[in-house]
Write a protein that holds these residues in place. Sequence first.
Motif, PDB file in Angstrom:
ATOM      1  N   ASP A  36      17.366   0.016   1.265  1.00  0.00           N
ATOM      2  CA  ASP A  36      18.208   1.211   1.397  1.00  0.00           C
ATOM      3  C   ASP A  36      17.360   2.437   1.703  1.00  0.00           C
ATOM      4  OD1 ASP A  36      20.414   2.952   1.280  1.00  0.00           O
ATOM      5  OD2 ASP A  36      20.162   3.252  -0.871  1.00  0.00           O
ATOM      6  N   GLY A  37      16.246   2.575   1.014  1.00  0.00           N
ATOM      7  CA  GLY A  37      15.388   3.730   1.234  1.00  0.00           C
ATOM      8  C   GLY A  37      14.789   3.761   2.630  1.00  0.00           C
ATOM      9  N   VAL A  38      14.329   2.602   3.121  1.00  0.00           N
ATOM     10  CA  VAL A  38      13.747   2.546   4.467  1.00  0.00           C
ATOM     11  C   VAL A  38      14.833   2.769   5.517  1.00  0.00           C
ATOM     12  CG1 VAL A  38      12.520   1.095   6.131  1.00  0.00           C
ATOM     13  CG2 VAL A  38      11.835   1.076   3.719  1.00  0.00           C
ATOM     14  N   ALA A  39      16.041   2.231   5.267  1.00  0.00           N
ATOM     15  CA  ALA A  39      17.148   2.472   6.197  1.00  0.00           C
ATOM     16  C   ALA A  39      17.485   3.954   6.250  1.00  0.00           C
ATOM     17  CB  ALA A  39      18.374   1.661   5.784  1.00  0.00           C
ATOM     18  N   ALA A  40      17.574   4.595   5.079  1.00  0.00           N
ATOM     19  CA  ALA A  40      17.875   6.032   5.033  1.00  0.00           C
ATOM     20  C   ALA A  40      16.799   6.837   5.748  1.00  0.00           C
ATOM     21  CB  ALA A  40      18.006   6.488   3.582  1.00  0.00           C
ATOM     22  N   ALA A  41      15.527   6.486   5.504  1.00  0.00           N
ATOM     23  CA  ALA A  41      14.423   7.190   6.169  1.00  0.00           C
ATOM     24  C   ALA A  41      14.498   7.004   7.678  1.00  0.00           C
ATOM     25  CB  ALA A  41      13.087   6.680   5.639  1.00  0.00           C
ATOM     26  N   SER A  42      14.880   5.810   8.118  1.00  0.00           N
ATOM     27  CA  SER A  42      14.995   5.539   9.557  1.00  0.00           C
ATOM     28  C   SER A  42      16.089   6.383  10.186  1.00  0.00           C
ATOM     29  CB  SER A  42      15.277   4.052   9.783  1.00  0.00           C
ATOM     30  OG  SER A  42      14.231   3.241   9.288  1.00  0.00           O
ATOM     31  N   ILE A  43      17.219   6.488   9.508  1.00  0.00           N
ATOM     32  CA  ILE A  43      18.325   7.318  10.004  1.00  0.00           C
ATOM     33  C   ILE A  43      17.866   8.761  10.162  1.00  0.00           C
ATOM     34  CG2 ILE A  43      20.574   8.304   9.367  1.00  0.00           C
ATOM     35  CD1 ILE A  43      21.139   5.571   7.956  1.00  0.00           C
ATOM     36  N   LEU A  44      17.187   9.266   9.137  1.00  0.00           N
ATOM     37  CA  LEU A  44      16.742  10.663   9.160  1.00  0.00           C
ATOM     38  C   LEU A  44      15.670  10.891  10.222  1.00  0.00           C
ATOM     39  CD1 LEU A  44      16.647  11.253   5.302  1.00  0.00           C
ATOM     40  CD2 LEU A  44      18.422  11.987   6.906  1.00  0.00           C
ATOM     41  N   ALA A  45      14.792   9.897  10.400  1.00  0.00           N
ATOM     42  CA  ALA A  45      13.745  10.029  11.407  1.00  0.00           C
ATOM     43  C   ALA A  45      14.332  10.111  12.814  1.00  0.00           C
ATOM     44  CB  ALA A  45      12.767   8.858  11.306  1.00  0.00           C
ATOM     45  N   VAL A  46      15.293   9.228  13.102  1.00  0.00           N
ATOM     46  CA  VAL A  46      15.924   9.260  14.431  1.00  0.00           C
ATOM     47  C   VAL A  46      16.693  10.565  14.621  1.00  0.00           C
ATOM     48  CG1 VAL A  46      17.561   8.132  15.975  1.00  0.00           C
ATOM     49  CG2 VAL A  46      16.063   6.747  14.529  1.00  0.00           C
ATOM     50  N   MET A  47      17.393  11.008  13.572  1.00  0.00           N
ATOM     51  CA  MET A  47      18.111  12.282  13.637  1.00  0.00           C
ATOM     52  C   MET A  47      17.151  13.424  13.996  1.00  0.00           C
ATOM     53  SD  MET A  47      19.889  14.332  10.450  1.00  0.00           S
ATOM     54  CE  MET A  47      18.256  14.864   9.837  1.00  0.00           C
ATOM     55  N   LEU A  48      15.993  13.464  13.326  1.00  0.00           N
ATOM     56  CA  LEU A  48      15.021  14.531  13.574  1.00  0.00           C
ATOM     57  C   LEU A  48      14.393  14.406  14.954  1.00  0.00           C
ATOM     58  CD1 LEU A  48      13.337  14.585  10.052  1.00  0.00           C
ATOM     59  CD2 LEU A  48      14.846  16.337  11.004  1.00  0.00           C
ATOM     60  N   GLN A  49      14.127  13.182  15.374  1.00  0.00           N
ATOM     61  CA  GLN A  49      13.589  12.964  16.721  1.00  0.00           C
ATOM     62  C   GLN A  49      14.552  13.505  17.779  1.00  0.00           C
ATOM     63  OE1 GLN A  49      13.772   9.002  18.504  1.00  0.00           O
ATOM     64  NE2 GLN A  49      11.558   9.109  18.889  1.00  0.00           N
ATOM     65  N   ARG A  50      15.828  13.225  17.615  1.00  0.00           N
ATOM     66  CA  ARG A  50      16.823  13.679  18.576  1.00  0.00           C
ATOM     67  C   ARG A  50      16.980  15.194  18.557  1.00  0.00           C
ATOM     68  NH1 ARG A  50      21.384   8.867  17.568  1.00  0.00           N
ATOM     69  NH2 ARG A  50      20.189   7.228  18.664  1.00  0.00           N
ATOM     70  N   LEU A  51      16.679  15.811  17.419  1.00  0.00           N
ATOM     71  CA  LEU A  51      16.726  17.267  17.334  1.00  0.00           C
ATOM     72  C   LEU A  51      15.476  17.917  17.929  1.00  0.00           C
ATOM     73  CD1 LEU A  51      18.156  17.975  13.750  1.00  0.00           C
ATOM     74  CD2 LEU A  51      19.225  18.604  15.926  1.00  0.00           C
ATOM     75  N   GLY A  52      14.491  17.086  18.252  1.00  0.00           N
ATOM     76  CA  GLY A  52      13.242  17.629  18.775  1.00  0.00           C
ATOM     77  C   GLY A  52      12.341  18.211  17.710  1.00  0.00           C
ATOM     78  N   LYS A  53      12.533  17.793  16.454  1.00  0.00           N
ATOM     79  CA  LYS A  53      11.719  18.313  15.351  1.00  0.00           C
ATOM     80  C   LYS A  53      10.442  17.488  15.179  1.00  0.00           C
ATOM     81  CE  LYS A  53      14.907  21.314  14.135  1.00  0.00           C
ATOM     82  NZ  LYS A  53      14.694  22.769  14.283  1.00  0.00           N
ATOM     83  N   GLU A  54       9.396  18.130  14.712  1.00  0.00           N
ATOM     84  CA  GLU A  54       8.223  17.409  14.245  1.00  0.00           C
ATOM     85  C   GLU A  54       8.480  16.979  12.804  1.00  0.00           C
ATOM     86  OE1 GLU A  54       4.635  19.576  14.705  1.00  0.00           O
ATOM     87  OE2 GLU A  54       4.853  19.808  16.885  1.00  0.00           O
ATOM     88  N   PHE A  55       8.028  15.783  12.470  1.00  0.00           N
ATOM     89  CA  PHE A  55       8.310  15.289  11.110  1.00  0.00           C
ATOM     90  C   PHE A  55       7.296  14.236  10.710  1.00  0.00           C
ATOM     91  CE2 PHE A  55      10.653  12.653  14.091  1.00  0.00           C
ATOM     92  CZ  PHE A  55      10.431  11.363  13.631  1.00  0.00           C
ATOM     93  N   GLN A  56       7.256  13.995   9.410  1.00  0.00           N
ATOM     94  CA  GLN A  56       6.444  12.931   8.819  1.00  0.00           C
ATOM     95  C   GLN A  56       7.332  12.186   7.835  1.00  0.00           C
ATOM     96  OE1 GLN A  56       2.845  14.313   6.951  1.00  0.00           O
ATOM     97  NE2 GLN A  56       2.468  12.390   5.869  1.00  0.00           N
ATOM     98  N   VAL A  57       7.149  10.866   7.739  1.00  0.00           N
ATOM     99  CA  VAL A  57       7.936  10.062   6.806  1.00  0.00           C
ATOM    100  C   VAL A  57       7.000   9.355   5.835  1.00  0.00           C
ATOM    101  CG1 VAL A  57       9.604   8.189   6.533  1.00  0.00           C
ATOM    102  CG2 VAL A  57       9.741   9.685   8.539  1.00  0.00           C
ATOM    103  N   SER A  58       7.288   9.446   4.546  1.00  0.00           N
ATOM    104  CA  SER A  58       6.536   8.733   3.507  1.00  0.00           C
ATOM    105  C   SER A  58       7.518   7.911   2.690  1.00  0.00           C
ATOM    106  CB  SER A  58       5.803   9.715   2.585  1.00  0.00           C
ATOM    107  OG  SER A  58       4.899  10.527   3.309  1.00  0.00           O
ATOM    108  N   THR A  59       7.251   6.605   2.542  1.00  0.00           N
ATOM    109  CA  THR A  59       8.085   5.762   1.684  1.00  0.00           C
ATOM    110  C   THR A  59       7.304   5.445   0.416  1.00  0.00           C
ATOM    111  OG1 THR A  59       7.347   3.761   2.855  1.00  0.00           O
ATOM    112  CG2 THR A  59       9.408   4.786   3.584  1.00  0.00           C
ATOM    113  N   LEU A  60       7.973   5.542  -0.728  1.00  0.00           N
ATOM    114  CA  LEU A  60       7.308   5.478  -2.031  1.00  0.00           C
ATOM    115  C   LEU A  60       8.058   4.544  -2.977  1.00  0.00           C
ATOM    116  CD1 LEU A  60       7.059   9.336  -2.572  1.00  0.00           C
ATOM    117  CD2 LEU A  60       5.234   7.877  -1.678  1.00  0.00           C
ATOM    118  N   PRO A  61       7.334   3.899  -3.920  1.00  0.00           N
ATOM    119  CA  PRO A  61       8.022   3.104  -4.946  1.00  0.00           C
ATOM    120  C   PRO A  61       8.653   3.974  -6.033  1.00  0.00           C
ATOM    121  CG  PRO A  61       5.647   2.964  -5.237  1.00  0.00           C
ATOM    122  CD  PRO A  61       5.872   3.707  -3.959  1.00  0.00           C
ATOM    123  N   VAL A  62       7.988   5.071  -6.390  1.00  0.00           N
ATOM    124  CA  VAL A  62       8.479   5.958  -7.449  1.00  0.00           C
ATOM    125  C   VAL A  62       8.012   7.385  -7.181  1.00  0.00           C
ATOM    126  CG1 VAL A  62       8.518   4.189  -9.269  1.00  0.00           C
ATOM    127  CG2 VAL A  62       6.432   5.527  -8.888  1.00  0.00           C
TER     128      VAL A  62
END
Length: 449
Positions: A36-62
């Motif tokens: 669920d977390g990786v799916a949510a991060a993927s959705i947000l990453a694509v959303m930001l890419q389409r907006l033309g934003k620079e971004f970084q994604v970090s996935t964490l256990p806690v």
Amino acid sequence: MDKDVLPPKLLTVLHTAADTVRSHDFIHVFSHYDADGVAAASILAVMLQRLGKEFQVSTLPVLNDATFAALEADVSKCILMSDMGASYIPRLEALDKDVIVLDHHKTDHDSSRVIYANPHLYGIDGMTSACGSTMALLLAVTVDDNNWDLSRIAMAGIAGDRQHVNGVSGLNVPLLQEAERRGFVKRVKGSLVPSGPLAKSLYMSTDPFIRDVTGDQGAVSAILKEAGLDGSRLSSSLNEDELTRLSSLIAVRLTLQGVDAGVMREVCRDRYTLEGLNTDAESMADILNSCGREGLGGLAIGYFLGDEDCLLRAVNTNDAAKNRIAESVSALAANGLTQMEHIQYFDSTLTGSTGIVCGIAMQYLGDRMKPTVGYNTQNEGRTNVSTRGMWCQLDNGVDLAVAVREAAESVGGSGGGHRIAAGATFPNGKEKEFLETLDRIIGEQISAS
């Protein structure tokens, strides 16, 4: 989606979050490392890419003290957090930056400082009726209605959190309806036969876990021979008679190992094909989960961002992980769970995959009336715990979110989650004390119900 189906307060929060995202040039996304977390991060990453934003994604256990130290030092002026954060709202409020939290875990806090969307705040159960991916998709389509194709990723997140098992509910209902209406998701009838090439999928099958078949190549060949089927065939290629024949053989084995009819009905749940991605939601969830837990969440996110090479590596990562999980569950089936009065537990320090194995053990190996606990002591002086329950336990008063949190705090740790699934972390050497305290608390919950 008809905006009238969403709580007005949630709509306001989503629009505020969308405006905040648009106002920043660089955004750091933090998300949980499960499916669920990786799916949510993927959705947000694509959303930001389409907006033309620079971004970084970090996935964490806690989230922990080290994470918050990093957050305070982070150069970004906007933090976007998904599938985590509900237990840390006061600490997130103290950050000198814009913070958006899209979580679905049980919460005791709302916030005027953090832009905070959590289904529990609107009377919707985040355990069953909206997950991190649900909230991420709602933000994405608020930002731009053209982001509805990301509903395919959201369905993988929903499947990863098993919110589809007994039928979708709550905020997931309009999400699925709109995804189906737009042709991005298709509902298909499920069966006991795992999806994919028969020999491979039966060998790695853990839902259902078929004792003495899963993880045993000889037994897989034998059951396929009995069914008169070639192991190279895809499950989707079977005609009705072939599917019934193999399903019946699996059902007999599950019955003999003590799996009840309710669990088998769950296994036969509806599946959701992700149109254009050549897979279904549960298979994609497996890939996302394996990548995230192997510290390779970027592979899955990279694929959705358009890097096809990431997909092959992600699939290979998933295959290797599923083989290990099948072997771990088979070993646990042979050794058994350790029984206490109100809980049952196992040590996964040597095998890993604690949460996944814990869920499988609860469904297929343990006493249905006792929550299952798995712990792993290999985490830099910390013990990580995963717990899983069943609906019949919840009906008897069990609330793992409360019980695990209280037991963890009693040994200098922290914990939380959902009534039916929760996790904790605490210093090594406190395992016995934690288990004894958790067993007592669960007993008290049952007695008070």
